[in-house]
Scaffold this motif. Structure first.
Motif, PDB file in Angstrom:
ATOM      1  N   ILE A   7     -44.232   3.742 -26.944  1.00  0.00           N
ATOM      2  CA  ILE A   7     -43.533   3.940 -28.194  1.00  0.00           C
ATOM      3  C   ILE A   7     -44.248   4.734 -29.241  1.00  0.00           C
ATOM      4  CG2 ILE A   7     -42.413   2.686 -30.119  1.00  0.00           C
ATOM      5  CD1 ILE A   7     -42.112   0.317 -28.404  1.00  0.00           C
ATOM      6  N   THR A   8     -43.416   5.967 -29.621  1.00  0.00           N
ATOM      7  CA  THR A   8     -44.017   6.952 -30.250  1.00  0.00           C
ATOM      8  C   THR A   8     -43.351   7.015 -31.613  1.00  0.00           C
ATOM      9  OG1 THR A   8     -44.672   8.078 -28.423  1.00  0.00           O
ATOM     10  CG2 THR A   8     -44.453   9.422 -30.485  1.00  0.00           C
ATOM     11  N   LEU A   9     -44.300   7.080 -32.757  1.00  0.00           N
ATOM     12  CA  LEU A   9     -43.443   7.008 -33.972  1.00  0.00           C
ATOM     13  C   LEU A   9     -43.804   8.645 -34.664  1.00  0.00           C
ATOM     14  CD1 LEU A   9     -42.019   5.929 -36.722  1.00  0.00           C
ATOM     15  CD2 LEU A   9     -44.188   5.040 -37.404  1.00  0.00           C
ATOM     16  N   LEU A  10     -42.879   9.048 -35.039  1.00  0.00           N
ATOM     17  CA  LEU A  10     -43.033  10.594 -35.963  1.00  0.00           C
ATOM     18  C   LEU A  10     -42.765  10.242 -37.270  1.00  0.00           C
ATOM     19  CD1 LEU A  10     -41.719  12.972 -33.253  1.00  0.00           C
ATOM     20  CD2 LEU A  10     -43.868  12.223 -33.667  1.00  0.00           C
ATOM     21  N   ALA A  11     -43.669   9.829 -38.037  1.00  0.00           N
ATOM     22  CA  ALA A  11     -43.482   9.493 -39.048  1.00  0.00           C
ATOM     23  C   ALA A  11     -44.226  10.742 -40.474  1.00  0.00           C
ATOM     24  CB  ALA A  11     -44.185   8.200 -39.944  1.00  0.00           C
ATOM     25  N   VAL A  31     -34.315   6.835 -37.492  1.00  0.00           N
ATOM     26  CA  VAL A  31     -33.503   7.332 -36.296  1.00  0.00           C
ATOM     27  C   VAL A  31     -34.362   6.907 -35.002  1.00  0.00           C
ATOM     28  CG1 VAL A  31     -32.448   8.857 -34.690  1.00  0.00           C
ATOM     29  CG2 VAL A  31     -32.319   9.288 -37.125  1.00  0.00           C
ATOM     30  N   ALA A  32     -33.785   5.967 -34.011  1.00  0.00           N
ATOM     31  CA  ALA A  32     -34.470   5.263 -32.996  1.00  0.00           C
ATOM     32  C   ALA A  32     -33.608   5.968 -31.679  1.00  0.00           C
ATOM     33  CB  ALA A  32     -34.463   3.945 -32.889  1.00  0.00           C
ATOM     34  N   ALA A  33     -34.430   6.208 -30.575  1.00  0.00           N
ATOM     35  CA  ALA A  33     -33.993   6.708 -29.342  1.00  0.00           C
ATOM     36  C   ALA A  33     -34.329   5.684 -28.250  1.00  0.00           C
ATOM     37  CB  ALA A  33     -34.162   8.223 -29.090  1.00  0.00           C
ATOM     38  N   ILE A  34     -33.634   5.803 -27.124  1.00  0.00           N
ATOM     39  CA  ILE A  34     -34.000   4.766 -26.020  1.00  0.00           C
ATOM     40  C   ILE A  34     -33.929   5.509 -24.618  1.00  0.00           C
ATOM     41  CG2 ILE A  34     -33.751   2.355 -24.979  1.00  0.00           C
ATOM     42  CD1 ILE A  34     -32.182   1.506 -27.551  1.00  0.00           C
ATOM     43  N   TYR A  35     -34.898   5.745 -23.939  1.00  0.00           N
ATOM     44  CA  TYR A  35     -34.917   6.501 -22.783  1.00  0.00           C
ATOM     45  C   TYR A  35     -35.130   5.522 -21.483  1.00  0.00           C
ATOM     46  CZ  TYR A  35     -35.082  10.286 -26.336  1.00  0.00           C
ATOM     47  OH  TYR A  35     -34.915  10.764 -27.629  1.00  0.00           O
ATOM     48  N   THR A  36     -34.372   5.878 -20.482  1.00  0.00           N
ATOM     49  CA  THR A  36     -34.655   5.186 -19.305  1.00  0.00           C
ATOM     50  C   THR A  36     -35.823   5.702 -18.425  1.00  0.00           C
ATOM     51  OG1 THR A  36     -32.895   5.982 -17.933  1.00  0.00           O
ATOM     52  CG2 THR A  36     -32.239   3.922 -19.377  1.00  0.00           C
ATOM     53  N   VAL A  37     -36.018   6.904 -18.597  1.00  0.00           N
ATOM     54  CA  VAL A  37     -36.902   7.597 -17.950  1.00  0.00           C
ATOM     55  C   VAL A  37     -37.994   8.146 -18.938  1.00  0.00           C
ATOM     56  CG1 VAL A  37     -35.403   8.415 -16.193  1.00  0.00           C
ATOM     57  CG2 VAL A  37     -35.640   9.742 -18.167  1.00  0.00           C
ATOM     58  N   PRO A  38     -39.081   8.860 -18.299  1.00  0.00           N
ATOM     59  CA  PRO A  38     -39.995   9.626 -19.177  1.00  0.00           C
ATOM     60  C   PRO A  38     -39.517  10.828 -20.027  1.00  0.00           C
ATOM     61  CG  PRO A  38     -40.987   9.394 -16.890  1.00  0.00           C
ATOM     62  CD  PRO A  38     -39.349   8.932 -16.843  1.00  0.00           C
ATOM     63  N   TYR A  62     -38.241   9.195 -36.944  1.00  0.00           N
ATOM     64  CA  TYR A  62     -37.895   9.126 -35.373  1.00  0.00           C
ATOM     65  C   TYR A  62     -38.875   8.163 -34.600  1.00  0.00           C
ATOM     66  CZ  TYR A  62     -37.508  11.079 -30.599  1.00  0.00           C
ATOM     67  OH  TYR A  62     -37.394  10.971 -29.229  1.00  0.00           O
ATOM     68  N   VAL A  63     -38.289   7.230 -34.051  1.00  0.00           N
ATOM     69  CA  VAL A  63     -39.080   6.403 -33.048  1.00  0.00           C
ATOM     70  C   VAL A  63     -38.357   6.518 -31.817  1.00  0.00           C
ATOM     71  CG1 VAL A  63     -40.191   4.958 -34.696  1.00  0.00           C
ATOM     72  CG2 VAL A  63     -38.279   4.363 -33.503  1.00  0.00           C
ATOM     73  N   PHE A  64     -39.098   6.350 -30.473  1.00  0.00           N
ATOM     74  CA  PHE A  64     -38.498   6.095 -29.245  1.00  0.00           C
ATOM     75  C   PHE A  64     -39.259   5.263 -28.202  1.00  0.00           C
ATOM     76  CE2 PHE A  64     -41.114   8.440 -26.522  1.00  0.00           C
ATOM     77  CZ  PHE A  64     -41.888   9.399 -27.388  1.00  0.00           C
ATOM     78  N   SER A  65     -38.411   4.791 -27.402  1.00  0.00           N
ATOM     79  CA  SER A  65     -38.980   4.028 -26.243  1.00  0.00           C
ATOM     80  C   SER A  65     -38.546   4.775 -24.988  1.00  0.00           C
ATOM     81  CB  SER A  65     -38.481   2.559 -26.319  1.00  0.00           C
ATOM     82  OG  SER A  65     -38.761   1.887 -27.507  1.00  0.00           O
ATOM     83  N   GLU A  66     -39.444   4.916 -23.973  1.00  0.00           N
ATOM     84  CA  GLU A  66     -39.173   5.639 -22.771  1.00  0.00           C
ATOM     85  C   GLU A  66     -39.537   4.657 -21.673  1.00  0.00           C
ATOM     86  OE1 GLU A  66     -43.610   7.791 -22.718  1.00  0.00           O
ATOM     87  OE2 GLU A  66     -41.886   8.792 -22.189  1.00  0.00           O
ATOM     88  N   ASN A  67     -39.019   4.687 -20.455  1.00  0.00           N
ATOM     89  CA  ASN A  67     -39.269   3.949 -19.108  1.00  0.00           C
ATOM     90  C   ASN A  67     -38.479   2.627 -19.422  1.00  0.00           C
ATOM     91  OD1 ASN A  67     -40.204   5.985 -17.793  1.00  0.00           O
ATOM     92  ND2 ASN A  67     -42.368   5.573 -18.648  1.00  0.00           N
ATOM     93  N   VAL A  68     -37.510   2.399 -20.073  1.00  0.00           N
ATOM     94  CA  VAL A  68     -36.938   1.321 -20.438  1.00  0.00           C
ATOM     95  C   VAL A  68     -35.992   0.725 -19.129  1.00  0.00           C
ATOM     96  CG1 VAL A  68     -35.380  -0.051 -21.996  1.00  0.00           C
ATOM     97  CG2 VAL A  68     -36.767   1.491 -23.054  1.00  0.00           C
TER      98      VAL A  68
END
Length: 329
Positions: A7-11, A31-38, A62-68
């Motif tokens: 999980i990465t935060l760009l603040a 804003v948040a994003a959710i990705y199922t891949v890298p 902006y925050v995101f999660s990958e590999n979900v």
């Protein structure tokens, strides 16, 4: 294999943690994003790039999660919705039911999801990489550069989002050479470079001298066997200067910027943002020929440029064909 999530935060700058938040920062959208891949995967990397650009401008946090994992997608969506994010971006292709359920439960949150389905009122907008126009142009280049008249195509899954690009590529190639032959393979994965590479090797062994690299790994095979490749979604010519002739690029910025503007104005609604991926909105383009500028025949370049102008003028429309492409002529 254990699936990990980063999980990465760009603040704002680190000083924000110790001093009062200035007024301009308070206006930033979460804003948040959710990705199922890298995030390195082609398709997702374009969304991430656009959101990072908005963050760099100071418009969003902006925050995101990958590999979900698909089974975990709904939980992560709810977590972000509960955390005060006003816009959630993601890919709901394999989790449509769950994603739409979450949107219904959080009507004050705006959702912008990659989807094969239609918008869902009042807050579930959809988008896709409608880059069939530059895909058509890249097909013209592929056929013009092929000496064997055989082109190999390796894709992830035969779903509309992939099929329409492959079909446009095929149509463009046939405009230049009606007799061109195609080999087509789907690796049933969005991120498996070794598998894509093996599929490409098999096609090259059968005479393909230009490869359509819908997935990572194909250009590696082309490079090793000293044949050419056409890129998709991103431009990898810098990594393969003697291999990748051209690429159909997807620019997600127009889509993301339109969504952010709508949320800021309190006007976000369920609509199809797909149009923002077309060349008219600068959502897609044919990458510069770069290292191949002097290697592509001048008459072919002229044909491609003329077709590009016709597309932008609206006098030529690239057909959207979501059916599974067929191998052969």
């Amino acid at each position: 294999m254990k699936i990990t999530r980063r999980i990465t935060l760009l603040a704002a700058a680190s000083l924000a943690a110790t001093v009062a938040v200035p007024a301009f920062a308070q206006s930033k959208l979460k804003v948040a994003a959710i990705y199922t891949v890298p995030v390195e995967q082609q398709w997702v990397s374009r969304i991430d790039k656009a959101l990072k650009a908005a963050a760099a401008r100071g418009e969003v946090e902006y925050v995101f999660s990958e590999n979900v994992a698909n089974a975990d997608y709904e939980r992560v969506m709810r977590q972000y919705a509960e955390s005060g994010n006003v816009l959630i971006v993601g890919e709901s292709f394999a989790v449509e039911t769950a994603a739409r359920k979450v949107a219904k439960d959080y009507p004050k949150v705006s959702f912008l999801m990659g989807s094969s389905g239609k918008p869902q009122a009042p807050n579930f907008g959809v988008f896709d990489n409608y880059i069939q126009e530059p895909a058509y142009l890249s097909g013209m280049i592929a056929a013009g550069m092929s000496k064997s008249g055989k082109i190999g195509m390796v894709g992830g899954y035969p779903i509309p989002e992939v099929n329409r690009l492959m079909n446009a590529f095929i149509a463009g190639a046939k405009e230049v050479n009606p007799k061109v032959e195609f080999s087509i393979s789907f690796i049933n994965s969005w991120f498996d470079p070794p598998k894509a590479k093996e599929a490409a090797f098999a096609m090259i062994d059968k005479g393909a001298d230009v490869m359509y690299a819908e997935r990572f790994g194909v250009s590696d095979a082309a490079k090793e066997r000293k044949v050419l490749a056409i890129g998709n979604v991103i431009n990898t010519q810098a990594q393969y200067p003697d291999t990748v002739v051209a690429s159909a690029l997807w620019n997600m910025e127009p889509t993301i910027d339109a969504a952010i503007k709508a949320v800021k104005a309190g006007a976000f609604k369920a609509e199809d943002y797909g149009r923002y991926s077309t060349m008219k909105f600068k959502g897609s383009e044919l990458a510069p020929l770069g290292t191949f500028a002097k290697k592509v025949p001048a008459d072919l370049v002229a044909k491609v440029q003329a077709k590009e102008k016709a597309i932008l003028a609206g006098s030529f429309v690239v057909k959207v064909d979501d059916s599974q492409p067929k191998a052969g002529k």
